[in-house]
Design a protein around this motif. Structure first.
Motif, PDB file in Angstrom:
ATOM      1  N   ARG A  35      58.784  75.132 -22.214  1.00 11.13           N
ATOM      2  CA  ARG A  35      59.946  74.311 -21.871  1.00 11.13           C
ATOM      3  C   ARG A  35      61.142  74.944 -22.567  1.00 11.13           C
ATOM      4  NH1 ARG A  35      57.660  68.914 -24.257  1.00 11.13           N
ATOM      5  NH2 ARG A  35      56.963  70.518 -25.729  1.00 11.13           N
ATOM      6  N   ALA A  37      65.141  75.691 -23.405  1.00 14.10           N
ATOM      7  CA  ALA A  37      66.501  75.155 -23.463  1.00 14.10           C
ATOM      8  C   ALA A  37      67.479  76.323 -23.390  1.00 14.10           C
ATOM      9  CB  ALA A  37      66.716  74.379 -24.753  1.00 14.10           C
ATOM     10  N   GLY A  52      70.694  77.660 -15.782  1.00 14.14           N
ATOM     11  CA  GLY A  52      70.158  76.393 -15.306  1.00 14.14           C
ATOM     12  C   GLY A  52      69.155  76.567 -14.189  1.00 14.14           C
ATOM     13  N   ARG A  57      66.867  73.079 -16.035  1.00 16.38           N
ATOM     14  CA  ARG A  57      67.608  72.060 -16.764  1.00 16.38           C
ATOM     15  C   ARG A  57      69.001  72.615 -17.030  1.00 16.38           C
ATOM     16  NH1 ARG A  57      64.536  70.094 -21.182  1.00 16.38           N
ATOM     17  NH2 ARG A  57      66.419  69.500 -22.326  1.00 16.38           N
ATOM     18  N   CYS A  83      62.118  70.472 -25.872  1.00  5.21           N
ATOM     19  CA  CYS A  83      61.802  71.865 -25.516  1.00  5.21           C
ATOM     20  C   CYS A  83      61.029  72.526 -26.656  1.00  5.21           C
ATOM     21  CB  CYS A  83      63.079  72.649 -25.224  1.00  5.21           C
ATOM     22  SG  CYS A  83      63.913  72.135 -23.712  1.00  5.21           S
ATOM     23  N   ILE A 313      67.084  71.413 -11.026  1.00  6.61           N
ATOM     24  CA  ILE A 313      67.223  70.588 -12.213  1.00  6.61           C
ATOM     25  C   ILE A 313      66.619  69.210 -11.982  1.00  6.61           C
ATOM     26  CG2 ILE A 313      68.909  69.463 -13.712  1.00  6.61           C
ATOM     27  CD1 ILE A 313      70.708  71.892 -13.255  1.00  6.61           C
ATOM     28  N   SER A 316      62.914  69.282 -12.162  1.00  5.05           N
ATOM     29  CA  SER A 316      62.345  69.647 -13.446  1.00  5.05           C
ATOM     30  C   SER A 316      62.599  68.613 -14.524  1.00  5.05           C
ATOM     31  CB  SER A 316      62.934  70.996 -13.905  1.00  5.05           C
ATOM     32  OG  SER A 316      62.667  71.980 -12.946  1.00  5.05           O
ATOM     33  N   ASP A 317      63.725  67.923 -14.465  1.00  6.04           N
ATOM     34  CA  ASP A 317      64.079  67.012 -15.535  1.00  6.04           C
ATOM     35  C   ASP A 317      64.732  65.751 -14.982  1.00  6.04           C
ATOM     36  OD1 ASP A 317      66.118  67.227 -18.562  1.00  6.04           O
ATOM     37  OD2 ASP A 317      64.417  65.966 -18.062  1.00  6.04           O
ATOM     38  N   GLN A 320      66.392  63.321 -17.510  1.00  9.24           N
ATOM     39  CA  GLN A 320      67.714  63.717 -18.002  1.00  9.24           C
ATOM     40  C   GLN A 320      68.798  63.285 -17.021  1.00  9.24           C
ATOM     41  OE1 GLN A 320      68.852  64.997 -20.710  1.00  9.24           O
ATOM     42  NE2 GLN A 320      70.921  65.560 -20.115  1.00  9.24           N
TER      43      GLN A 320
END
Length: 553
Positions: A35, A37, A52, A57, A83, A313, A316-317, A320
């Motif tokens: 994961r 960042a 991204g 993300r 992450c 994005i 995946s998240d 968030q």
């Protein structure tokens, strides 16, 4: 909070291929199950778009110049939450930062070295191998010993010409005790078209951007030792993560006390020197550092990119994205031309997106939401203002590339002009300023700002220490803010009444810039919302006030 380990991707100079390596590493590490960042040093609006796509993300920025050094670690902890590794792409050369002859710090402010030192993260140096042979050892020795506070953990050789060339370069690295973590061959197919401000953003480059990210990921996975890179990662960052709601609570207290809203009140009006001598070209160049500071562009609009970066994005998240009220239409966050739902009752803040307005920071939407706003994304190329709009944000981007289509959306131009006349708060930066002028390269714009705009002969680039000259929905007269200019357009015969900012040039002359007509704040200056939470709270409050006295759009 336990810090996520990080690696910092740096280089001796711009153009070495940091973006290729960083983006490819992000994608390859993610493919390997990590994961990741993604971060970028400096006020970059383009690289994090590619980051991204690779990470799934949002890419984020670490810029002590714009947000204050005290916010860098909290922002890092916030962006790397959940992450197991972070990849931080540097800016320009390792030790390059803001040019300030009065700076007595060991490393330049805003430099990659400063961020690496703050994080306690090792640096991997990407070297453009073209033209290098045994003398590479001397260059590496200099970078490894220049600052004892920076740990050089290894080298990645980029654009290697042949097996023999690689052998010579590896021997040079071994001579100074630096491990080679990978060697990338020269590949023309990784070139991505650029123009006057650097690479074409991922959101504009469409499916080709996704293909480029895939190619970078494949390249890195095949030629770089991912296990060694992951084992090298480290960070001593600690403390509490940045929190948008906490920032807004503090900002609300500042406003209630009647104190000035900027954390930078004590700063003098500073210089206008660029932070480097980078002159991007319009030629197709290898993807990498073809501009010194060019991210954080949001990466999503369904009509700009096939399978959009925003889709990636969202898939995946999703948590968030649920935490933030911003999103494009396919994510269902306050669709354009639809009444906001019952999830919030704050004022609707319309934020321009799409291909023409892609400069922005992820923290902006988080702060707007924390301040109580409902954020609605719309595309000025073909949308109307979202229903109930009480405040308008027009971020940076490339409107000069889409001027004809922007001009063709007459109903939106008319609505923006009408709402501005009625006192709706408008925050326009760079591209937003151009959209509010009478015309852009001969194409009719909104006419809110009494000036015309055109593509100019040179790039304007650099940090600015600015003072607000006129009260606006964001700043009060006398407040001091650090911002950044990054444009190649200029205003023709701009009105001199009610300028937004002033700063002092190295020659000693005072530069006055921008315009504040009515409740509009329009300027070339980009600011980072995380460094100015009080301004965000003021803007949402002004929008709420406008919503109570007007029927909306």
């Amino acid at each position: 909070m336990v810090s996520t380990p990080a690696i910092v991707i740096a280089a001796p100079a711009s153009g070495s291929g940091k973006t290729t390596v960083a983006t490819g590493l992000i994608g390859a590490l993610r493919r390997a199950g990590h994961r990741v960042a993604p971060f970028k040093v400096g006020p970059d609006y383009i690289d994090p778009g590619y980051h991204g796509v690779a990470a799934g993300r949002p890419g984020r920025n670490l810029d002590p110049v714009l947000v204050g050094a005290e916010r860098v670690l909290p922002l890092y902890l916030h962006g790397s939450r959940d992450c197991d590794i972070a990849v931080v792409e540097g800016v320009m050369g390792l030790f390059d930062g803001r040019i300030d002859e009065h700076n007595t710090a060991p490393v330049a402010e805003g430099s990659t070295a400063q961020i690496a030192g703050m994080l306690g993260a090792p640096v991997i140096l990407v070297v453009d191998a073209r033209g290098h042979s045994q003398s590479l050892a001397a260059l590496l020795h200099g970078f490894a010993t220049f600052d004892s506070g920076i740990r050089l953990g290894g080298v990645i050789l980029n654009r290697v010409g042949s097996e023999r060339h690689e052998q010579v370069l590896r021997a040079a690295c071994a001579r100074v005790g630096l491990p080679v973590l990978g060697a990338l061959p020269r590949l023309a197919e990784l070139e991505v078209p650029s123009r006057h401000l650097g690479l074409i953003p991922a959101v504009e480059h469409g499916a080709a951007a996704l293909s480029a990210v895939g190619a970078m990921t494949d390249l890195v996975a095949a030629h770089i030792d991912l296990a060694a890179v992951a084992a090298l990662a480290a960070s001593h960052a600690s403390g509490l993560p940045w929190d948008a709601e906490a920032e807004i609570r503090t900002a609300t207290g500042v406003l209630a006390s009647g104190a000035a809203g900027s954390i930078l009140d004590a700063w003098p009006i500073g210089d206008v020197r660029p932070i480097g001598d980078m002159r991007p070209t319009g030629d197709a160049r290898p993807i990498g550092d073809v501009w010194p500071v060019g991210d954080a562009r949001p990466v999503g609009d369904a009509r700009s990119i096939g399978q959009t970066a925003a889709d990636v994005i969202a898939q995946s998240d999703p948590a968030q994205l649920r935490r933030s009220a911003i999103g494009d239409r396919q994510r269902g966050a306050l669709p354009a031309n639809a009444t906001p739902d019952d999830r919030a009752d704050g004022p609707v803040i319309a934020v321009a997106g799409g291909a023409a307005f892609t400069f922005g920071y992820a923290e902006h939407r988080e702060l707007l939401t924390a301040a109580g706003a409902q954020v609605a994304i719309f595309d000025p190329l073909h949308d109307e203002l979202p229903i109930g709009t009480a405040g308008l944000v027009l971020p940076g981007g490339f409107p000069e590339e889409h001027a004809a289509q922007l001009a063709a959306n007459l109903s939106l131009l008319s609505a923006v002009a009408d709402q501005a006349r009625r006192g709706m708060p408008v925050h326009a930066e760079c591209a937003g300023l151009l959209y509010l002028t009478r015309s852009l390269d001969g194409h009719t714009m909104a006419g809110v700002v009494d000036a015309d705009a055109e593509f100019g002969p040179r790039l304007t680039l650099g940090y600015r220490d600015a003072v607000a000259l006129t009260d606006s929905p964001l700043w009060q007269t006398g407040e001091r803010v650090r911002g950044h200019e990054f444009h190649r357009t200029r205003l023709i015969r701009p009105a001199t009444a009610s300028p937004a900012w002033a700063w002092r040039a190295p020659t000693g002359e005072t530069v006055r810039e921008g315009a504040v007509p009515n409740n509009v704040h329009a300027s070339y200056l980009h600011t980072h919302p995380a460094g100015n939470p009080t301004a965000i709270q003021r803007f949402v409050t002004a929008a709420a006030r406008h919503a109570t006295t007007h029927a909306g759009v």
